[in-house]
Design an enzyme around this catalytic site. Structure first.
Site, PDB file in Angstrom:
ATOM      1  N   ARG A  63      -1.250 -14.457   4.620  1.00  0.00           N
ATOM      2  CA  ARG A  63      -1.949 -13.651   5.636  1.00  0.00           C
ATOM      3  C   ARG A  63      -1.327 -13.828   7.022  1.00  0.00           C
ATOM      4  O   ARG A  63      -1.332 -12.905   7.829  1.00  0.00           O
ATOM      5  CB  ARG A  63      -3.446 -13.932   5.617  1.00  0.00           C
ATOM      6  CG  ARG A  63      -4.078 -13.323   4.333  1.00  0.00           C
ATOM      7  CD  ARG A  63      -5.545 -13.582   4.212  1.00  0.00           C
ATOM      8  NE  ARG A  63      -6.350 -12.972   5.254  1.00  0.00           N
ATOM      9  CZ  ARG A  63      -6.831 -11.729   5.227  1.00  0.00           C
ATOM     10  NH1 ARG A  63      -6.568 -10.926   4.215  1.00  0.00           N
ATOM     11  NH2 ARG A  63      -7.571 -11.289   6.216  1.00  0.00           N
TER      12      ARG A  63
ATOM     13  N   HIS B 138      -1.686  -5.614   1.608  1.00  0.00           N
ATOM     14  CA  HIS B 138      -2.917  -6.365   1.371  1.00  0.00           C
ATOM     15  C   HIS B 138      -2.570  -7.759   0.859  1.00  0.00           C
ATOM     16  O   HIS B 138      -1.650  -7.916   0.065  1.00  0.00           O
ATOM     17  CB  HIS B 138      -3.774  -5.663   0.306  1.00  0.00           C
ATOM     18  CG  HIS B 138      -4.887  -6.537  -0.209  1.00  0.00           C
ATOM     19  ND1 HIS B 138      -6.083  -6.662   0.458  1.00  0.00           N
ATOM     20  CD2 HIS B 138      -4.950  -7.371  -1.280  1.00  0.00           C
ATOM     21  CE1 HIS B 138      -6.847  -7.538  -0.196  1.00  0.00           C
ATOM     22  NE2 HIS B 138      -6.187  -7.968  -1.251  1.00  0.00           N
TER      23      HIS B 138
ATOM     24  N   THR C  56      -5.038  -7.738  10.882  1.00  0.00           N
ATOM     25  CA  THR C  56      -5.410  -6.508  10.165  1.00  0.00           C
ATOM     26  C   THR C  56      -5.030  -5.265  10.969  1.00  0.00           C
ATOM     27  O   THR C  56      -4.517  -4.296  10.413  1.00  0.00           O
ATOM     28  CB  THR C  56      -6.926  -6.516   9.882  1.00  0.00           C
ATOM     29  OG1 THR C  56      -7.229  -7.682   9.102  1.00  0.00           O
ATOM     30  CG2 THR C  56      -7.371  -5.270   9.134  1.00  0.00           C
TER      31      THR C  56
ATOM     32  N   GLU D 229      -9.079 -10.452  -7.668  1.00  0.00           N
ATOM     33  CA  GLU D 229      -8.134  -9.334  -7.514  1.00  0.00           C
ATOM     34  C   GLU D 229      -7.014  -9.392  -8.555  1.00  0.00           C
ATOM     35  O   GLU D 229      -6.612  -8.353  -9.094  1.00  0.00           O
ATOM     36  CB  GLU D 229      -7.580  -9.335  -6.081  1.00  0.00           C
ATOM     37  CG  GLU D 229      -8.668  -8.981  -5.068  1.00  0.00           C
ATOM     38  CD  GLU D 229      -8.310  -9.300  -3.618  1.00  0.00           C
ATOM     39  OE1 GLU D 229      -7.159  -9.715  -3.344  1.00  0.00           O
ATOM     40  OE2 GLU D 229      -9.200  -9.150  -2.754  1.00  0.00           O
TER      41      GLU D 229
ATOM     42  N   ASN E  85      -1.780   0.001   7.443  1.00  0.00           N
ATOM     43  CA  ASN E  85      -1.260  -1.335   7.752  1.00  0.00           C
ATOM     44  C   ASN E  85      -0.432  -1.961   6.631  1.00  0.00           C
ATOM     45  O   ASN E  85      -0.242  -3.181   6.581  1.00  0.00           O
ATOM     46  CB  ASN E  85      -2.390  -2.254   8.237  1.00  0.00           C
ATOM     47  CG  ASN E  85      -3.450  -2.485   7.184  1.00  0.00           C
ATOM     48  OD1 ASN E  85      -3.368  -1.945   6.074  1.00  0.00           O
ATOM     49  ND2 ASN E  85      -4.442  -3.283   7.509  1.00  0.00           N
TER      50      ASN E  85
ATOM     51  N   LYS F 250       0.833  -1.201   0.000  1.00  0.00           N
ATOM     52  CA  LYS F 250       0.000   0.000   0.000  1.00  0.00           C
ATOM     53  C   LYS F 250       0.874   1.259   0.000  1.00  0.00           C
ATOM     54  O   LYS F 250       2.096   1.173   0.224  1.00  0.00           O
ATOM     55  CB  LYS F 250      -0.926  -0.054   1.232  1.00  0.00           C
ATOM     56  CG  LYS F 250      -1.884  -1.264   1.228  1.00  0.00           C
ATOM     57  CD  LYS F 250      -2.773  -1.273   2.474  1.00  0.00           C
ATOM     58  CE  LYS F 250      -3.743  -2.446   2.456  1.00  0.00           C
ATOM     59  NZ  LYS F 250      -4.650  -2.430   3.650  1.00  0.00           N
TER      60      LYS F 250
ATOM     61  N   PHE G  53     -15.120   3.120   7.727  1.00  0.00           N
ATOM     62  CA  PHE G  53     -13.749   3.417   7.298  1.00  0.00           C
ATOM     63  C   PHE G  53     -13.574   3.426   5.784  1.00  0.00           C
ATOM     64  O   PHE G  53     -12.483   3.692   5.283  1.00  0.00           O
ATOM     65  CB  PHE G  53     -12.774   2.409   7.931  1.00  0.00           C
ATOM     66  CG  PHE G  53     -13.054   0.959   7.586  1.00  0.00           C
ATOM     67  CD1 PHE G  53     -12.590   0.403   6.394  1.00  0.00           C
ATOM     68  CD2 PHE G  53     -13.781   0.151   8.450  1.00  0.00           C
ATOM     69  CE1 PHE G  53     -12.847  -0.927   6.077  1.00  0.00           C
ATOM     70  CE2 PHE G  53     -14.043  -1.177   8.135  1.00  0.00           C
ATOM     71  CZ  PHE G  53     -13.573  -1.721   6.944  1.00  0.00           C
TER      72      PHE G  53
ATOM     73  N   TYR H 108     -12.181  -3.024  -3.114  1.00  0.00           N
ATOM     74  CA  TYR H 108     -12.735  -3.050  -1.748  1.00  0.00           C
ATOM     75  C   TYR H 108     -14.258  -2.968  -1.737  1.00  0.00           C
ATOM     76  O   TYR H 108     -14.839  -2.491  -0.762  1.00  0.00           O
ATOM     77  CB  TYR H 108     -12.128  -1.910  -0.919  1.00  0.00           C
ATOM     78  CG  TYR H 108     -10.740  -2.226  -0.369  1.00  0.00           C
ATOM     79  CD1 TYR H 108     -10.505  -3.381   0.385  1.00  0.00           C
ATOM     80  CD2 TYR H 108      -9.670  -1.364  -0.589  1.00  0.00           C
ATOM     81  CE1 TYR H 108      -9.245  -3.668   0.894  1.00  0.00           C
ATOM     82  CE2 TYR H 108      -8.404  -1.644  -0.075  1.00  0.00           C
ATOM     83  CZ  TYR H 108      -8.198  -2.798   0.669  1.00  0.00           C
ATOM     84  OH  TYR H 108      -6.954  -3.073   1.182  1.00  0.00           O
TER      85      TYR H 108
ATOM     86  N   ARG I  85       3.034  -6.563   9.713  1.00  0.00           N
ATOM     87  CA  ARG I  85       2.316  -5.505  10.434  1.00  0.00           C
ATOM     88  C   ARG I  85       2.771  -5.414  11.887  1.00  0.00           C
ATOM     89  O   ARG I  85       2.851  -4.325  12.458  1.00  0.00           O
ATOM     90  CB  ARG I  85       0.817  -5.752  10.352  1.00  0.00           C
ATOM     91  CG  ARG I  85       0.243  -5.506   8.937  1.00  0.00           C
ATOM     92  CD  ARG I  85      -1.095  -6.185   8.770  1.00  0.00           C
ATOM     93  NE  ARG I  85      -1.798  -5.823   7.550  1.00  0.00           N
ATOM     94  CZ  ARG I  85      -2.883  -6.471   7.118  1.00  0.00           C
ATOM     95  NH1 ARG I  85      -3.381  -7.487   7.809  1.00  0.00           N
ATOM     96  NH2 ARG I  85      -3.476  -6.095   5.994  1.00  0.00           N
TER      97      ARG I  85
HETATM   98  P1  ADP Z   1      -7.414  -7.288   5.601  1.00  0.00           P
HETATM   99  O1  ADP Z   1      -6.699  -6.220   4.803  1.00  0.00           O
HETATM  100  O2  ADP Z   1      -6.529  -7.785   6.723  1.00  0.00           O
HETATM  101  O3  ADP Z   1      -7.981  -8.379   4.749  1.00  0.00           O
HETATM  102  P2  ADP Z   1     -10.118  -6.206   5.917  1.00  0.00           P
HETATM  103  O4  ADP Z   1     -10.513  -6.861   4.615  1.00  0.00           O
HETATM  104  O5  ADP Z   1     -10.989  -6.409   7.101  1.00  0.00           O
HETATM  105  O6  ADP Z   1      -8.631  -6.583   6.350  1.00  0.00           O
HETATM  106  O7  ADP Z   1     -10.033  -4.645   5.679  1.00  0.00           O
HETATM  107  C1  ADP Z   1      -9.461  -4.124   4.519  1.00  0.00           C
HETATM  108  C2  ADP Z   1      -8.617  -2.930   4.865  1.00  0.00           C
HETATM  109  O8  ADP Z   1      -9.452  -1.885   5.338  1.00  0.00           O
HETATM  110  C3  ADP Z   1      -7.613  -3.143   6.001  1.00  0.00           C
HETATM  111  O9  ADP Z   1      -6.408  -3.753   5.570  1.00  0.00           O
HETATM  112  C4  ADP Z   1      -7.391  -1.727   6.475  1.00  0.00           C
HETATM  113  O10 ADP Z   1      -6.487  -1.032   5.606  1.00  0.00           O
HETATM  114  C5  ADP Z   1      -8.778  -1.128   6.310  1.00  0.00           C
HETATM  115  N1  ADP Z   1      -9.537  -1.204   7.549  1.00  0.00           N
HETATM  116  C6  ADP Z   1     -10.181  -2.273   8.048  1.00  0.00           C
HETATM  117  N2  ADP Z   1     -10.778  -1.981   9.214  1.00  0.00           N
HETATM  118  C7  ADP Z   1     -10.504  -0.678   9.455  1.00  0.00           C
HETATM  119  C8  ADP Z   1     -10.823   0.232  10.497  1.00  0.00           C
HETATM  120  N3  ADP Z   1     -11.560  -0.155  11.545  1.00  0.00           N
HETATM  121  N4  ADP Z   1     -10.362   1.501  10.402  1.00  0.00           N
HETATM  122  C9  ADP Z   1      -9.611   1.891   9.367  1.00  0.00           C
HETATM  123  N5  ADP Z   1      -9.274   1.086   8.339  1.00  0.00           N
HETATM  124  C10 ADP Z   1      -9.712  -0.174   8.384  1.00  0.00           C
END
Ligand code: ADP
Length: 169
Positions: A105, A135, A111, A146, A132, A29, A77, A69, A122
């Site tokens: 992962r 992805h 996350t 994707e 974070n 990212k 968010f 997304y 992370r």
């Molecule tokens: P992952 O990336 O670990 O698969 P998710 O699919 O739940 O996690 O979320 C996608 C992305 O959205 C996260 O990697 C993070 O960048 C962002 N995100 C998720 N939850 C939050 C939150 N509560 N506040 C801010 N950003 C968030």
């Protein structure tokens, strides 16, 4: 057989040998790029033994990030996430490996970086969920989706590594 193991383990990849080699989509990212962490993060995937199939540096459009997304549309968010992901270039990549979807992962960690274990990307390098760093696809269906969103078929290479037999028996 494999399907039964899949159901029991809740995984898609539990058979030995090459029968459960998967592909996944990994994106570094904008914060990873800005912070100069490209080498460190890519290094972890290479050292693990994963096989690089595609790599490109892209400034994603809003439209691409919104598609990527789409499952988060409507979450509090979401707007911040789309702004973050379009705020600068992203390093998009395709990797192959045994059980790579769940394994990558694990390398990323939770996350929310404040909950991610030390030793994970992370856990070692980030402090908050909105920054974070990386992805990784969370299922085979999302990996295919994707990869198709971010890459043209000719940008994904099929090549054989001399090291192959030292990574998987
Ligand atoms: P992952 O990336 O670990 O698969 P998710 O699919 O739940 O996690 O979320 C996608 C992305 O959205 C996260 O990697 C993070 O960048 C962002 N995100 C998720 N939850 C939050 C939150 N509560 N506040 C801010 N950003 C968030």
């Amino acid at each position: 057989g494999t399907l039964l193991l899949t159901i029991i383990n809740g995984q898609t990849c539990s058979a030995p040998g090459d029968s459960c080699v998967e592909r996944t989509f990994i994106a570094l990212k904008p914060d990873a790029i800005q912070r100069g962490l490209v080498g460190d993060i890519i290094n972890r995937f290479e050292r693990k033994g994963f096989h690089l199939l595609g790599l490109k540096f892209v400034q994603p459009s809003r439209q691409l990030v919104e598609k990527h997304y789409e499952e988060h549309l409507g979450r509090p968010f979401y707007e911040g996430l789309v702004n973050y992901m379009t705020s600068g270039p992203v390093l998009a990549s395709v990797w192959e490996g045994k059980n790579i979807i769940s394994s990558s992962r694990s390398l990323l960690g939770a996350t929310d970086p404040s909950k991610a274990a030390p030793g994970t990307i992370r856990g070692d390098l980030a402090t908050q969920v909105g920054r974070n760093l990386v992805h990784a696809s969370d299922s085979p269906a999302n990996a295919e989706r994707e990869i198709g969103l971010w890459f043209q078929p000719e940008e994904v290479q099929s090549w054989s590594r001399a090291l192959k037999k030292w990574i998987n028996e």
